[in-house]
Design a protein around this motif. Structure first.
Motif, PDB file in Angstrom:
ATOM      1  N   UNK A 252       0.856  -1.199   0.000  1.00 46.94           N
ATOM      2  CA  UNK A 252       0.000   0.000   0.000  1.00 46.94           C
ATOM      3  C   UNK A 252       0.891   1.248   0.000  1.00 46.94           C
ATOM      4  N   UNK A 253       1.927   1.212   0.807  1.00 47.61           N
ATOM      5  CA  UNK A 253       2.831   2.365   0.923  1.00 47.61           C
ATOM      6  C   UNK A 253       3.511   2.656  -0.428  1.00 47.61           C
ATOM      7  N   UNK A 254       3.974   1.587  -1.068  1.00 46.37           N
ATOM      8  CA  UNK A 254       4.643   1.770  -2.374  1.00 46.37           C
ATOM      9  C   UNK A 254       3.716   2.407  -3.395  1.00 46.37           C
ATOM     10  N   UNK A 255       2.406   2.172  -3.221  1.00 42.43           N
ATOM     11  CA  UNK A 255       1.446   2.755  -4.167  1.00 42.43           C
ATOM     12  C   UNK A 255       0.817   4.033  -3.609  1.00 42.43           C
ATOM     13  N   UNK A 256       1.411   4.592  -2.565  1.00 43.89           N
ATOM     14  CA  UNK A 256       0.995   5.921  -2.109  1.00 43.89           C
ATOM     15  C   UNK A 256      -0.078   5.965  -1.040  1.00 43.89           C
ATOM     16  N   UNK A 257      -0.246   4.873  -0.267  1.00 43.43           N
ATOM     17  CA  UNK A 257      -1.246   4.915   0.805  1.00 43.43           C
ATOM     18  C   UNK A 257      -0.645   4.400   2.111  1.00 43.43           C
ATOM     19  N   UNK A 258      -0.678   5.253   3.118  1.00 44.50           N
ATOM     20  CA  UNK A 258      -0.089   4.900   4.412  1.00 44.50           C
ATOM     21  C   UNK A 258      -1.157   4.277   5.310  1.00 44.50           C
TER      22      UNK A 258
END
Ligand SMILES: Cc1ncc(COP(=O)(O)O)c(C=O)c1O
Length: 426
Positions: free
Chosen positions: A365-371
């Motif tokens: 998720x982080x790699x795709x812009x969501x924390x």
């Protein structure tokens, strides 16, 4: 829809290709979303801003001129009455503090550590001090006990509360166990409510340690998402009935009712504990912010008005919770790769992935812009033994952002689960 576990290698490989494409497409959008923060959005805090207009230079202080001064250590009488009504006790059991219940909890642990409760040996003089931690739980609770070097023991949390058999066995036999962290109503992060039976069993504990305390954090006591709701049983009166009045410290605050960081926090406990606490507090401070206490009381006036206010908040929060749950249902139902809670209040949804997947899902998720909240956060020492629990916080993003973030989340759950199942076939 076929469960992933029932798929053969070829089916999983082809699914993986398809999901990877979808993931790369989303990744290329350069999203910047956050589902980690358990705090209200501005629309929600805006509901309370009128609080700031009430006690101002035009306010007629009349008999209340002392509220502008030092003193009144346990809080203004109106605030004690107001919080006593919320916690179903009487004002003489209340202490009203400053802006944060977490600070009160820290102080209580700190006092146990340095001075001891009601004449008991300070914990700093003991070889070992232990605390029970129902999991998943609130990371900041665990951070406090870790900060004082207290050993934390995980206790499984079920749909009706923590494992009481395990708690009774431990607490009633081990003098080193000095307390337990509890969020009895809409727990952070599962959103469960302790059953009456669980509360009664807590109140009947016969701890080996005389200074054992329930740290009963009722942070979400009025945070219902729906009109129809259950209410956790009153721990204070149950403990009194069982001649166990001193074993509980109950905390609450208006942080998630009015303005986080600018609210009012309170503690309810036995008269003996209150006297003990005030003897320390009188050294620590000359009185909390009574004008903020007054502001809150003038704003709500009666607890019924608080209910109306909380219904307005629920109207803002409910669509967010429902949007997440709808997407989970639509995207994940029947796939056998996750389970999730459907809370009736509070601030969080808990997602349980396949074992050993939570860290990877959060990373994807982080790699795709969501924390998201870090993996392991809801466990003592940040260690989730099964690496499967993920805390979802729907309150802060806009509805649109939340939907996007949840779509991405479900995609990452699918992708990581397929990868895990494939790796197990090797
Ligand atoms: C269970 C629980 N207790 C306490 C707090 C913090 O409360 P306060 O702002 O009163 O310190 C939170 C905030 O998320 C919480 O979830």
């Amino acid at each position: 829809m076929k469960a992933y576990q029932d798929m053969n290698r070829e089916e999983l490989m082809s699914l993986h290709t398809d999901l990877s494409k979808q993931y790369n497409n989303i990744k290329s959008l350069g999203l910047n979303l956050n589902m980690a923060r358990g705090k209200p959005d501005f629309a929600q805090t805006e509901l309370s801003l009128a609080i700031l207009d009430i006690v101002n230079s035009h306010y007629d202080f009349g008999e209340k001129m002392e509220y502008c001064n030092y003193g009144i250590l346990d809080g203004i009488p109106e605030a004690k009455e107001f919080f006593a009504e919320i916690l179903e006790t009487t004002p003489e059991h209340m202490i009203i503090y400053g802006n944060s219940s977490l600070t009160i909890m820290f102080d209580q642990i700190s006092r146990g550590y340095t001075h001891g409760y009601l004449g008991n040996t300070p914990w700093c003089q003991l070889e070992k001090v232990k605390f029970l931690c129902p999991v998943p739980g609130y990371d900041r609770h665990f951070a406090i006990t870790e900060h004082f070097g207290i050993e934390m023991i995980n206790i499984p949390l079920y749909e009706d509360g923590p494992d009481m058999d395990m708690i009774e066995k431990l607490v009633n036999n081990d003098e080193c166990i000095k307390g337990i962290w509890c969020v009895p109503q809409y727990s952070n992060p599962s959103g469960i409510i302790y059953s009456d039976e669980v509360v009664k069993r807590f109140s009947q504990l016969q701890p080996a340690a005389k200074d054992f305390r329930l740290f009963w954090d009722n942070a979400y006591i009025v945070h219902h998402l729906y009109d129809e709701h259950k209410q956790v049983l009153n721990i204070l009166s149950e403990c009194e009935k069982n001649d166990n009045a001193d074993i509980v410290f109950e905390f609450c605050s208006t942080s998630k009712i009015t303005l986080p960081g600018a609210g009012v926090a309170a503690l309810a406990t036995s008269l003996a504990n209150k006297k003990d606490i005030l003897s320390h507090m009188s050294i620590q401070c000359i009185g909390h912010d009574k004008l903020n206490q007054l502001r809150h009381i003038e704003y709500f006036n009666k607890v019924e008005n608080l209910d109306i206010h909380m219904q307005k908040q629920a109207a803002l929060l409910r669509p967010k919770f429902e949007a997440v749950l709808d997407i989970f249902n639509k995207e994940l139902n029947g796939l056998g790769i996750g389970q999730w809670t459907k809370p009736l209040g509070g601030y969080f949804i808990t997602f349980e992935s396949l074992h050993n997947c939570a860290k990877d899902i959060i990373e994807k998720c982080k790699e795709a812009g969501t924390i998201l909240t870090s993996a392991g956060a809801p466990f003592p020492y940040g260690k989730d033994p099964l690496d499967s629990t993920i805390r979802i916080a729907p309150s802060y993003p806009t509805l649109e952002e939340l939907k996007q973030a949840t779509e991405l989340f479900t995609l990452c759950v699918k992708l990581v689960s397929v990868e895990k199942l494939l790796s197990q076939m090797n």
